[in-house]
Design an enzyme around this catalytic site. Structure first.
Site, PDB file in Angstrom:
ATOM      1  N   LYS A 197      27.279  61.841  69.068  1.00 25.04           N
ATOM      2  CA  LYS A 197      27.347  60.450  69.519  1.00 25.04           C
ATOM      3  C   LYS A 197      26.098  60.122  70.331  1.00 25.04           C
ATOM      4  CE  LYS A 197      28.708  58.063  73.119  1.00 25.04           C
ATOM      5  NZ  LYS A 197      27.863  56.870  73.025  1.00 25.04           N
ATOM      6  N   GLU A 272      23.755  69.374  80.635  1.00 31.63           N
ATOM      7  CA  GLU A 272      22.369  69.179  81.081  1.00 31.63           C
ATOM      8  C   GLU A 272      22.354  67.836  81.799  1.00 31.63           C
ATOM      9  OE1 GLU A 272      19.903  71.232  80.885  1.00 31.63           O
ATOM     10  OE2 GLU A 272      20.656  72.717  79.482  1.00 31.63           O
ATOM     11  N   CYS A 306      14.646  63.569  82.797  1.00 31.33           N
ATOM     12  CA  CYS A 306      15.489  64.306  83.761  1.00 31.33           C
ATOM     13  C   CYS A 306      14.668  65.214  84.639  1.00 31.33           C
ATOM     14  CB  CYS A 306      16.536  65.110  83.005  1.00 31.33           C
ATOM     15  SG  CYS A 306      15.795  66.236  81.796  1.00 31.33           S
ATOM     16  N   GLU A 403      18.983  59.837  92.018  1.00 27.72           N
ATOM     17  CA  GLU A 403      18.062  59.824  90.886  1.00 27.72           C
ATOM     18  C   GLU A 403      17.763  58.379  90.504  1.00 27.72           C
ATOM     19  OE1 GLU A 403      19.794  61.081  87.159  1.00 27.72           O
ATOM     20  OE2 GLU A 403      17.962  62.112  86.577  1.00 27.72           O
TER      21      GLU A 403
END
Ligand code: NAP
Length: 499
Positions: A197, A272, A306, A403
């Site tokens: 997905k 992750e 990331c 973040e």
């Protein structure tokens, strides 16, 4: 208008115009749900395609198809060399269609066509070929045993690595093609089936890759793709009872939710997740290397990486001079659409992401933070954010600990390496970090003390198929890449033989 803008290929225009369904059993099928989802060009805010909004019933159909394919053995019991050959052919097809896929990526995600060509296509090819090769390197070990009964019996054991079953792959929107292949390739190399997905924001390149998998010879049902929202389609996929393994890349918040639901069935899971990655710059660092390396590390793909360096701790003696160099670089960056290869900063991937980053910057301004910004975007309808430096942010700012996932970089003056180390490690995240120094002893002493899954010395964000990657702390669990990558897509079976 710039004359540098890349001309859209006819094949790309035709793909965008298609009526899109779900990829199940080796072909496109209509979703049973009535809704659809728009895909926007981040450079203009215009709708460029429409995809299916899969329901839980659609997802069930895709998972059952993958399960049927898995248990039939059509792929899982195929000779490893045949799997390898088909996956290498798959990589060749990506190479053949590289420009088409790079353009689709730029149009749906906003990134520079240079980055789409070099990373989404170029690096992905390296990863695909490396991982295809792992299909023929799966191995176990043999063991001499000391079981003493019955008297006179002898036993020998060996381990087999067996494909785990149906894998659910959930992909974020920052590098959809590359991260998608980081799920598809190890799953298929190991002999698993996969239902993938993509993010509803950037589904197009993986949709095209689903077709190419069939063209390469991957049997029907082994690679299914569903498009839809995280809340409905993603949730239905990760909680499906026939899914044996979840490979998730995305935010820490979503990852925690998936881990909670996976706990019910003890579904195997790799996560992750996000990062708030520090860079420590010692006073003996090479300034040119630092500025070049950390500009790339921080602003690549508009900071939507990331592993991006987002907080830099600089020893006091070189702080002012480095800040001046970063300021001049950021103010000189050209901002524009990704299809213009002369631009350096492009729109972020979505309106929601633009608003989120603007929120961080508003919060910083409200706290009188010192901000230095470069140029803003040419089209007010596009999702642009000017590249921005934040000098010595204090703890009160949201961007200090959270973040940002945008072109925003904080630079902090520190007294010495110990202060830098303490600040670098003071985070819930632990994905990556870098250390900049010409002092070998300092590098060797400090790297073991940095709490991160990857630590670079005198570089940042550079990854390789042969180097394990993953997070400490709340940046995830498990490791991608490297020779042991397929372990996460296999179960270890011990076979004990009496003789
Ligand atoms: P996200 O919001 O967590 O979404 C990631 C994926 O999960 C999307 O496909 C999303 O679908 C889906 N999803 C959302 N809710 C779900 C649910 N309840 N169940 C199942 N799936 C669900 O993350 P993102 O904003 O796309 O990506 C940015 C994040 O990814 C950042 O935190 C970044 O650091 C992280 N990331 C980590 C790595 C790494 O290797 N560590 C690499 C790249 C990115 P929809 O988008 O359709 O809602």
């Amino acid at each position: 208008m710039s004359t540098q803008i890349v001309k859209t290929l006819d094949s790309v225009s035709a793909f965008l115009k298609r009526s899109h369904g779900l990829y199940i059993d080796g072909g496109w099928v209509a979703s049973q749900a009535a809704g659809s989802l728009p895909v926007y060009d981040p450079a203009s805010g215009e709708r460029i395609a429409t995809t299916a909004d899969a329901s839980a019933e659609d997802v069930d159909r895709a998972v059952r198809s993958a399960h049927r394919a898995f248990t039939s053995g059509v792929w899982s019991r195929r000779l490893p060399a045949e799997r390898e050959r088909i996956l290498l052919r798959y990589a060749d097809l990506l190479e053949q269609h590289g420009e088409e896929l790079a353009q689709l990526e730029t149009l749906e995600q906003g990134k520079s066509i240079n980055i789409a060509r070099a990373f989404e296509v170029g690096s992905t090819l390296n990863w695909m070929r490396y991982t295809a090769g792992l299909a023929t390197k799966i191995s176990g070990r043999t063991f001499d045993l000391s079981i003493p009964v019955p008297e006179g019996a002898r036993y020998t054991a060996y381990t087999r690595k067996e494909p785990i079953g149906v894998v659910a792959g959930i992909v974020p929107w920052n590098f959809p093609l590359m991260i998608g292949m980081w799920k598809v390739m190890p799953a298929l190399a190991a002999g698993c089936s996969i239902v993938i997905k993509p993010s509803e924001i950037t589904p197009l390149t993986l949709m095209r890759m689903a077709e190419l998998a069939t063209d390469a010879g991957v049997p029907p049902g082994v690679f299914n793709l569903v498009t839809g929202s995280g809340q409905v389609c993603g949730q239905a996929l990760t909680s499906h009872p026939l899914v044996s393994k979840i490979s998730f890349t995305g935010s820490t918040a979503t990852g925690k939710g998936i881990a909670r639901s996976a706990a019910d069935r003890l579904t195997r899971i790799s996560l992750e997740l996000g990062g708030k990655n520090p860079a420590i710059v010692l006073k003996d660092a090479d300034p040119q290397q630092v500025v070049e390396g950390l500009l790339l590390g921080s602003f690549l793909n508009q900071g939507q990486v990331c592993a991006a360096s987002s907080r830099i701790y600089i020893e006091a003696p070189i702080y002012d001079s480095l800040v001046a160099q970063f300021e001049s670089a950021v103010k000189g960056m050209s901002v524009g659409q990704g299809m213009d290869p002369t631009t350096q900063i492009n729109p972020v991937a979505s309106k929601a992401q633009q608003l989120k980053i603007q929120g961080f910057l508003t919060n910083a301004r409200e706290h009188n933070a010192e901000l230095i910004s470069g140029a803003s975007g040419p089209d007010p309808q596009g999702y642009y954010i000017a590249p921005t430096l934040v000098l010595n942010p204090d703890e009160a700012l949201h961007l200090t600990r959270e973040e940002v996932f945008g072109p925003v970089l904080s630079l902090t003056r520190v007294a010495d390496a110990e202060e830098a180390l303490a600040l670098a490690n003071d985070s819930d995240y632990g994905l990556t970090a870098s250390l900049w120094t010409t002092n070998l002893a300092a590098a060797m002493n400090l790297t073991p003390r940095i709490e991160a899954g990857t630590v670079w010395v005198n570089s940042h964000t550079l990854i390789d198929a042969n180097m394990p990657f993953g997070g400490f702390k709340q940046s995830g669990t498990g490791r991608d890449f490297g020779v042991d990558w397929l372990d996460a897509f296999t179960e270890t079976k011990s076979v004990c033989i009496r003789h």
